[in-house]
Design an enzyme around this catalytic site. Structure first.
Site, PDB file in Angstrom:
ATOM      1  N   GLU A  47       1.172  -1.273  -0.067  1.00  0.00           N
ATOM      2  CA  GLU A  47      -0.418   0.129   0.257  1.00  0.00           C
ATOM      3  C   GLU A  47       0.672   1.371   0.311  1.00  0.00           C
ATOM      4  OE1 GLU A  47      -1.871  -3.312   2.670  1.00  0.00           O
ATOM      5  OE2 GLU A  47      -0.188  -2.557   1.738  1.00  0.00           O
ATOM      6  N   CYS A  82      -0.550   0.094   8.037  1.00  0.00           N
ATOM      7  CA  CYS A  82      -0.943   0.093   6.742  1.00  0.00           C
ATOM      8  C   CYS A  82      -3.031   0.852   6.169  1.00  0.00           C
ATOM      9  CB  CYS A  82      -0.274  -1.401   5.556  1.00  0.00           C
ATOM     10  SG  CYS A  82       0.680  -0.764   4.705  1.00  0.00           S
ATOM     11  N   THR A 163      15.484 -42.355  -6.171  1.00  0.00           N
ATOM     12  CA  THR A 163      16.472 -40.963  -6.173  1.00  0.00           C
ATOM     13  C   THR A 163      17.906 -41.668  -6.587  1.00  0.00           C
ATOM     14  OG1 THR A 163      16.614 -41.342  -4.073  1.00  0.00           O
ATOM     15  CG2 THR A 163      14.758 -40.480  -4.412  1.00  0.00           C
ATOM     16  N   ALA A 164      18.688 -42.419  -6.279  1.00  0.00           N
ATOM     17  CA  ALA A 164      19.983 -42.372  -6.708  1.00  0.00           C
ATOM     18  C   ALA A 164      19.913 -43.780  -6.626  1.00  0.00           C
ATOM     19  CB  ALA A 164      20.751 -42.431  -5.306  1.00  0.00           C
ATOM     20  N   ARG A 186      13.147 -23.607  -4.157  1.00  0.00           N
ATOM     21  CA  ARG A 186      14.300 -22.899  -3.652  1.00  0.00           C
ATOM     22  C   ARG A 186      14.022 -21.732  -2.322  1.00  0.00           C
ATOM     23  NH1 ARG A 186      19.776 -25.823  -3.722  1.00  0.00           N
ATOM     24  NH2 ARG A 186      20.044 -27.903  -3.528  1.00  0.00           N
ATOM     25  N   LEU A 206      23.119 -26.285  -0.864  1.00  0.00           N
ATOM     26  CA  LEU A 206      21.610 -25.551  -0.089  1.00  0.00           C
ATOM     27  C   LEU A 206      21.331 -25.178  -0.587  1.00  0.00           C
ATOM     28  CD1 LEU A 206      21.064 -28.988   1.948  1.00  0.00           C
ATOM     29  CD2 LEU A 206      19.881 -28.691  -0.555  1.00  0.00           C
ATOM     30  N   SER A 224      21.019 -35.431  14.906  1.00  0.00           N
ATOM     31  CA  SER A 224      20.640 -35.251  16.165  1.00  0.00           C
ATOM     32  C   SER A 224      22.226 -35.891  17.204  1.00  0.00           C
ATOM     33  CB  SER A 224      19.623 -37.598  16.219  1.00  0.00           C
ATOM     34  OG  SER A 224      18.735 -37.024  15.669  1.00  0.00           O
TER      35      SER A 224
END
Length: 375
Positions: A47, A82, A163-164, A186, A206, A224
């Site tokens: 705005e 606003c 995937t592999a 991403r 990444l 972990s």
């Protein structure tokens, strides 16, 4: 309103953690007086940008109509309200595509405008523009309504779901266009999440590359035992300044005091989030990320962590790129338990199917009867 929505889309990679909003101000004859979209967090909202644009063009806005894709804010945050700015400018009418789900707003913006004598209108939630505006801000709505980020899991796989290869080789299953498209997804996320297994196996960056993205999404690592190598490439992707990338490592161990200190010295935030079996509590992790203003969480992990997210019902959306290849035995999309009855399958619905280069891009969400609450 369609112009305002198109403006909001221009802010797709920019506004996090604020919503992507566009605003168009028109005169009685429909001519455009000013327009704009929300800027970086801490910068002016849509705005204000539209009011500034009108002033720069030499247009007066008294009695004009403001078309906004989200209810004007009514609270003092990084910027001022606003709704008050529109009222002070003498706006005659404000049309909003949606109510703001933020409890600090939640109808107050339109109410204050009406109290100031401004005519107000909000589109029906089922209208096409309102649906598109909500989709554009699906993570913001998720965080405000559920207290959780919108979790999008990205997978690139062969037609038979690998995937592999068994030896771990995966570069590249999909083509360059699909990989570039993955970077665009991403870029729209507030944060990218991966597991320590991916870090140890691939040593990835990444981050967003080969795109003129104005900000890098933050980085989340599920680790972990706090096995993060101090030489990992992703530790060098933080950048500097107000838009510096935050790196958050969630761990379940109270050991590794020296490693924790070394990571902290490098600007990494180590967060204790213990769960059953010495693993990170993923549900608690998501709640914590919502508290850190993460709207959209982009998961790029290995099949083990993918399986954990899916088994716990924590994935809202699957972004799957399928390559026209058959690889045979390899590493699958997710480590899920074997079924003895088809009724136990994770049921999904196709939200969108598109051709990206030589590959298919599938956008899938939980089926309505899956028990997953929509944002």
């Amino acid at each position: 309103m369609q112009m305002a929505l198109d403006l909001a889309r221009q802010a797709l990679w920019l506004t996090s953690p604020n919503p992507r909003v566009g605003c168009v101000i028109t005169a009685a004859d429909g001519s455009v007086l000013g327009q704009g979209h929300t800027q970086r967090a801490g910068g002016p909202h849509a705005e204000i940008m539209a009011l500034r644009d009108a002033a720069a063009r030499g247009h007066k806005v008294q009695g004009a109509t403001a078309w906004v894709t989200l209810e004007p804010c009514a609270h003092q945050g990084r910027t001022g309200p606003c709704c008050d700015a529109l009222a002070a400018a003498g706006m005659g009418r404000v049309v909003s595509a949606m109510h703001d789900p933020n409890p600090k707003v939640a109808g107050q913006g339109m109410s204050r405008l009406a109290a100031a004598g401004v005519q107000t209108e909000t589109l029906r939630p089922a209208s096409d523009i309102a649906v598109q505006a909500r989709e554009l801000n699906i993570g913001f709505f998720s965080r405000m309504e559920r207290g959780l980020p919108w979790v999008r899991m990205k997978v690139a796989a062969s037609l038979d779901g690998q995937t592999a290869l068994l030896n771990g080789q995966s570069q590249w299953i999909t083509g360059p266009q699909a990989r570039a498209d993955g970077h665009a997804w991403r870029a729209r996320a507030c944060a990218i999440l991966t597991g320590i297994g991916t870090v140890l196996e691939d040593d990835p960056l990444l981050n967003v590359r080969d795109l003129a993205a104005p900000r890098q999404p933050h980085l989340v690592v599920v680790d972990s035992r706090l096995d993060m190598p101090l030489h990992a490439k992703l530790l060098g992707t933080q950048g500097a300044g107000e838009q510096a990338r935050q790196i958050w490592i969630y761990t379940a161990t109270s050991d590794q005091a020296d490693k924790r200190a070394a990571l902290t010295a490098r600007g990494v935030t180590v967060i204790d989030c213990p769960g059953p079996g010495g693993k990170v509590d993923l549900s608690a992790l998501l709640r914590d990320l919502a508290g850190r203003e993460i709207n959209e969480l982009h998961v790029e992990a290995g099949h083990k962590l993918n399986g954990s997210f899916i088994r716990e019902g924590l994935v809202d959306e699957f972004l799957v790129y399928l390559a026209p290849q058959l690889l045979g035995p390899g590493q699958g999309m997710a480590n899920l338990p074997g079924l003895t009855d088809l009724a136990g399958a994770v049921k999904l619905g196709f939200h969108a199917v598109d051709r990206i280069g030589s590959d298919l891009r599938l956008l899938l969400r939980r089926a309505p009867d899956s028990g997953q609450r929509e944002p």
